[in-house]
Design a protein around this motif. Structure first.
Motif, PDB file in Angstrom:
ATOM      1  N   ALA A 163       0.828  -1.207   0.000  1.00 30.53           N
ATOM      2  CA  ALA A 163       0.000   0.000   0.000  1.00 30.53           C
ATOM      3  C   ALA A 163       0.865   1.261   0.000  1.00 30.53           C
ATOM      4  O   ALA A 163       0.579   2.224  -0.717  1.00 30.53           O
ATOM      5  N   PHE A 164       1.935   1.257   0.806  1.00 25.48           N
ATOM      6  CA  PHE A 164       2.827   2.418   0.840  1.00 25.48           C
ATOM      7  C   PHE A 164       3.532   2.596  -0.505  1.00 25.48           C
ATOM      8  O   PHE A 164       3.628   3.706  -1.036  1.00 25.48           O
ATOM      9  N   ALA A 165       4.046   1.495  -1.067  1.00 28.78           N
ATOM     10  CA  ALA A 165       4.766   1.572  -2.343  1.00 28.78           C
ATOM     11  C   ALA A 165       3.842   2.036  -3.459  1.00 28.78           C
ATOM     12  O   ALA A 165       4.242   2.797  -4.340  1.00 28.78           O
ATOM     13  N   ALA A 176      10.851   4.195   7.638  1.00 29.80           N
ATOM     14  CA  ALA A 176      10.599   5.104   8.756  1.00 29.80           C
ATOM     15  C   ALA A 176       9.201   4.908   9.326  1.00 29.80           C
ATOM     16  O   ALA A 176       9.004   4.933  10.555  1.00 29.80           O
ATOM     17  N   ARG A 177       8.224   4.690   8.465  1.00 26.13           N
ATOM     18  CA  ARG A 177       6.841   4.525   8.928  1.00 26.13           C
ATOM     19  C   ARG A 177       6.615   3.183   9.608  1.00 26.13           C
ATOM     20  O   ARG A 177       5.825   3.070  10.547  1.00 26.13           O
ATOM     21  N   GLU A 178       7.292   2.157   9.115  1.00 31.98           N
ATOM     22  CA  GLU A 178       7.067   0.798   9.626  1.00 31.98           C
ATOM     23  C   GLU A 178       8.110   0.371  10.655  1.00 31.98           C
ATOM     24  O   GLU A 178       8.066  -0.759  11.140  1.00 31.98           O
ATOM     25  N   PHE A 179       9.057   1.265  10.966  1.00 32.33           N
ATOM     26  CA  PHE A 179      10.118   0.972  11.935  1.00 32.33           C
ATOM     27  C   PHE A 179      10.915  -0.267  11.509  1.00 32.33           C
ATOM     28  O   PHE A 179      11.163  -1.192  12.294  1.00 32.33           O
ATOM     29  N   LEU A 180      11.308  -0.268  10.237  1.00 35.26           N
ATOM     30  CA  LEU A 180      12.086  -1.356   9.672  1.00 35.26           C
ATOM     31  C   LEU A 180      13.356  -0.790   9.058  1.00 35.26           C
ATOM     32  O   LEU A 180      13.462   0.414   8.828  1.00 35.26           O
ATOM     33  N   ALA A 183      16.921  -2.284   4.207  1.00 31.99           N
ATOM     34  CA  ALA A 183      17.207  -3.591   3.611  1.00 31.99           C
ATOM     35  C   ALA A 183      16.018  -4.534   3.751  1.00 31.99           C
ATOM     36  O   ALA A 183      15.692  -5.283   2.823  1.00 31.99           O
ATOM     37  N   THR A 184      15.351  -4.465   4.902  1.00 27.92           N
ATOM     38  CA  THR A 184      14.175  -5.316   5.118  1.00 27.92           C
ATOM     39  C   THR A 184      13.042  -4.916   4.189  1.00 27.92           C
ATOM     40  O   THR A 184      12.369  -5.768   3.603  1.00 27.92           O
ATOM     41  N   VAL A 185      12.845  -3.610   4.037  1.00 27.07           N
ATOM     42  CA  VAL A 185      11.800  -3.131   3.129  1.00 27.07           C
ATOM     43  C   VAL A 185      12.100  -3.577   1.705  1.00 27.07           C
ATOM     44  O   VAL A 185      11.204  -4.043   0.973  1.00 27.07           O
ATOM     45  N   LYS A 186      13.355  -3.444   1.291  1.00 22.03           N
ATOM     46  CA  LYS A 186      13.750  -3.852  -0.058  1.00 22.03           C
ATOM     47  C   LYS A 186      13.454  -5.326  -0.291  1.00 22.03           C
ATOM     48  O   LYS A 186      12.959  -5.723  -1.354  1.00 22.03           O
ATOM     49  N   THR A 187      13.722  -6.153   0.737  1.00 15.53           N
ATOM     50  CA  THR A 187      13.440  -7.585   0.631  1.00 15.53           C
ATOM     51  C   THR A 187      11.951  -7.835   0.484  1.00 15.53           C
ATOM     52  O   THR A 187      11.514  -8.638  -0.349  1.00 15.53           O
ATOM     53  N   HIS A 188      11.148  -7.124   1.294  1.00 14.67           N
ATOM     54  CA  HIS A 188       9.692  -7.280   1.210  1.00 14.67           C
ATOM     55  C   HIS A 188       9.184  -6.882  -0.186  1.00 14.67           C
ATOM     56  O   HIS A 188       8.346  -7.565  -0.768  1.00 14.67           O
TER      57      HIS A 188
END
Length: 214
Positions: A163-165, A176-180, A183-188
């Motif tokens: 949804a954010f992307a 920043a929004r998901e406190f991740l 690198a973790t966001v990139k993987t997701h």
């Protein structure tokens, strides 16, 4: 050794091509390897030069950019194609992106933005003018089909990041929004694209709007 990104310019205005060529060739990691004045000529130039990126004008004589883009994307190992338009909200640009183009740029974009966009598209991880792309699909939305089965395969966290992307946030903003971590966001994001059969974040935005997921 620096990898040089190979670019082909397609526009019927020679003066415009000259200005863009000058900007691109001023960078050590970018090179204009070919030019064309219409879509038909572009097909031959791309076949000969095998560029990484094609900057494709939408409205040209002989063969327009939409038809040329469709033809190029049918080929094996096609380049990434960025549409050039003079209109901020352009239905033709929306059709091209739905057809597989990697985004669009306004012809009066700042040189710095142009260069960043080319590099981002080459990496395959950036949406060009994300908010403009979102606005574009909101305006020229088509009737939404039922929610696809593939979307149900996403985990709750992946749906949140999707949804954010889809709203144009980049990895650092999502982190920043998901406190991740980024690198973790990139993987997701990579897993989301794989599960949905999407090539990049531009296609993710298209997918979200076409299926009324945001």
């Amino acid at each position: 050794m620096t990898t040089v990104i190979r670019v082909v310019l397609v526009d019927d205005q020679a003066l415009f091509r000259a200005g863009i060529r000058m900007v691109i060739n001023s960078q050590p990691d970018l090179e204009v390897v070919g030019e064309a004045g219409d879509g038909r000529e572009a097909l031959d130039v791309v076949a000969k030069t095998r560029p990484d990126i094609v900057l494709m004008d939408i409205r040209m004589p002989v063969m327009d950019g939409i038809v040329a883009t469709t033809e190029l994307l049918r080929r094996e190992h096609p380049p990434r194609i960025v549409m050039l338009t003079t209109f901020d909200l352009d239905e033709a640009a929306a059709r091209a992106i739905r057809g597989g183009a990697s985004g669009f740029l306004l012809k009066d974009a700042d040189p710095e933005f142009l260069l960043a966009a080319i590099r981002g598209v080459h990496r395959g991880s950036s949406v060009i003018a994300a908010q403009a792309t979102t606005d574009l699909f909101s305006r020229f939305a088509e009737p939404a089909p039922k929610r696809p089965d593939a979307f149900a395969q996403l985990t709750h966290r992946e749906k949140e990041i999707f949804a954010f992307a889809a709203r144009g946030l980049n990895n650092s903003e999502i982190a920043a929004r998901e406190f991740l971590s980024e690198a973790t966001v990139k993987t997701h994001v990579s897993r989301i694209l794989a599960k949905l059969g999407l090539r990049d974040r531009v296609q993710l935005v298209v997918y979200a709007h076409d299926h009324a997921l945001i």
